[in-house]
Design an enzyme around this catalytic site. Structure first.
Site, short mmCIF file in Angstrom:
data_model
loop_
_atom_site.label_atom_id
_atom_site.label_comp_id
_atom_site.label_asym_id
_atom_site.label_seq_id
_atom_site.Cartn_x
_atom_site.Cartn_y
_atom_site.Cartn_z
N GLU A 1 -2.49 -7.77 -0.05
CA GLU A 1 -2.78 -8.32 1.29
C GLU A 1 -4.27 -8.28 1.64
O GLU A 1 -4.67 -7.73 2.66
CB GLU A 1 -1.97 -7.55 2.35
CG GLU A 1 -0.48 -7.70 2.15
CD GLU A 1 0.38 -7.10 3.27
OE1 GLU A 1 1.52 -7.52 3.43
OE2 GLU A 1 -0.11 -6.20 3.97
N GLU B 1 6.87 -9.63 -1.36
CA GLU B 1 7.38 -8.73 -0.32
C GLU B 1 8.16 -9.56 0.67
O GLU B 1 7.68 -10.60 1.14
CB GLU B 1 6.26 -8.04 0.45
CG GLU B 1 5.59 -6.93 -0.31
CD GLU B 1 4.61 -6.16 0.55
OE1 GLU B 1 4.79 -6.07 1.78
OE2 GLU B 1 3.64 -5.63 -0.03
#
Ligand code: BGP
Length: 479
Positions: free
Chosen positions: A175, A377
């Site tokens: 991320e 995810e």
């Protein structure tokens, strides 16, 4: 309409959220080890000096360090084709500054990789998942200092050399676009502008120019890592990893659409554009100018970025928002906030649930980059309840995952080159944003609680057998 043959079904975790053993076998202190516990209503704190009597969840987490064989056996029982996990940088280079890697750290991950391979599970390694050595924060303010690039590359080299022939898929930073947010500066980039006293996680002392400078260094580090990986093993495939947050204009007002475009630029596209295309997108010039941000670049950086585009794109996807140029009721989300969508329901933590938003995301990403994509995810953080007979009937989680898988299938039919799906927190672990155990994502329940009780034993939830069927049928059996 179906998932391609060889589709990589599996689950995802991060070292600091499940391993524990925070100071064993020569491991150093990472940024996660100085983060206290918290909850939905009480922000965790970052304490540069460890406080006696304060609870730090990463120190024990779910004790995976001592139980990884049992955990991977359970993943194999579900039929995982891929397991995404992260290496904790501080197990390999305890302070980040050593010249030679810590052999005991490398051996631990060799054990994890070998255990996966024993069951035919493809390892997918995140090199840096919110685990920067704290020493690099103290010395260089994390990636704000250019010196951290060399430390990162030394760490990458140690991994690429050791796992040649065993591991194919790598992600450089988890991320990375979280670094475009004040809260993400610490997690993604190790930027902590306040060392004298504890920082409330949700309210960091933020200096945008420092944060974007750090992001630039991380781009350079990531591009160098891609190149190095290919040099060491031409079969290595290296990806980027972004938080993807689908977003809609709150109304048809043109101003809301423009607000949405600006959100997409900064949040969803900026980092991915640099990592996938190898150069800065033009829209950031205006953002930097208007926000008085001056990013220093060395003459060779442009070439380094050009030479290191990633091989595939990955993202997390949990929820969506709306954007407006005006005022609106706000909704909580993964590290950021946005305008509330009146058509969506939210999770127990207020994250708006939007399966169709995943199909939207996958189409947008593929239209833009034409690269293979993995959703690495996705999942539902929820309060799980054990019934009197000991069973955990997480139908709400099954429903969430089912809806999202259906939309992925639609996206495949739309022509998106989707190659894998790893659900987040395939085994219960510590929450990244709140630092609590109560927010559970797993197919496997872990008997560990926020009051420090629990023997860490593992139990299968209802979703365990459901996911096993999903994988065995390559996504056909979803009921
Ligand atoms: C992502 C992180 C993960 C993870 C997940 C769920 O942002 O990459 O580390 O934890 O979100 O978030 P949370 O744990 O806050 O529910």
């Amino acid at each position: 309409m179906s998932f391609p043959e060889g589709f990589l079904w599996g689950g995802a975790t991060a070292a600091n959220q499940l391993e524990g053993a925070w100071d064993e076998d020569g491991k150093g202190v990472s940024i996660s080890d100085i983060s206290t516990g918290g909850s939905a209503g009480k922000s965790k704190r970052i304490t540069p000096v460890l406080e006696d009597g304060t609870y730090y969840p990463s120190h024990v987490a779910i004790d995976h360090y001592h139980r990884y064989k049992e955990d991977i056996r359970l993943f194999a029982e579900m039929g995982f084709k891929v397991y995404r996990f992260s290496v904790n940088w501080t197990r390999i280079f305890p302070t980040g500054l050593e010249k030679e890697p810590n052999e005991k750290g490398l051996r631990f991950y060799e054990g994890v990789v070998d255990e996966c391979l024993k069951y035919g599970i493809e390892p997918l390694i995140t090199i840096c998942h919110y685990e920067i050595p704290f020493e690099l924060v103290k010395r260089y303010n994390g990636f704000a200092g250019r010196e951290t690039i060399d430390c990162f590359i030394r760490y990458c080299r140690a991994l690429f050399e050791r796992f040649k022939g065993k591991v194919k898929y790598w992600l450089t930073f988890n991320e990375l676009n979280n670094g475009t947010n004040p809260v993400g500066g610490f997690l993604a980039l190790g930027v902590l502008n306040e060392l004298e006293k504890p920082t409330v996680f949700q309210e960091p002392k933020d200096v945008p120019e420092i944060r974007f400078q750090a992001l630039h260094h991380a781009f350079v580090a990531s591009a160098m890592a891609v190149r190095l990986a290919h040099e060491i093993d031409p079969d290595y495939r290296v990806g980027c990893m972004q938080i993807f947050c689908t977003s809609y204009p709150l109304t048809p007002k043109p101003e809301d659409t423009m607000a949405n475009i600006e959100f997409y630029h900064r949040m969803n596209w900026f980092c991915a554009d640099v990592q996938c295309r190898g150069y800065y997108p033009s829209y950031m010039k205006r953002y930097f100018r208007e926000n008085k941000i001056n990013v220093k670049m060395e003459p060779e950086d442009e070439r380094v970025l050009q030479e290191g585009p990633v091989d595939f794109y990955t993202c997390s996807y949990y929820m969506s928002f709306c954007q407006t140029a005006g005022e609106a009721e706000s909704a909580l989300g993964n590290m950021i906030q946005g305008a509330k969508n009146p058509y969506l329901k939210a999770s127990d933590w207020g994250w708006q649930i939007d399966p169709v938003g995943l199909r939207v995301a996958l189409n947008q990403i593929y239209d833009r980059y034409q690269l293979p994509i993995m959703v690495v995810e996705n999942g539902l953080g929820a309060y799980d309840k054990k019934e009197a007979d000991g069973s955990i009937n997480d139908d709400y989680r099954i429903d969430y995952l089912r809806q999202h898988i259906k939309q992925m299938e639609e996206a495949v039919d739309d022509g998106v080159d989707l190659i894998g799906y790893t659900t987040w927190g395939c085994i219960d672990l510590v929450s990244a944003s709140t630092g609590e155990y109560a927010k559970r994502y797993g197919f496997i329940y872990v008997n560990r609680f926020d009051d420090g009780t629990g023997d860490f034993s593992r139990e299968k939830k209802k979703s365990f057998d459901w996911y096993k069927r999903v994988i065995a049928s390559n996504g056909k059996e979803l009921d």
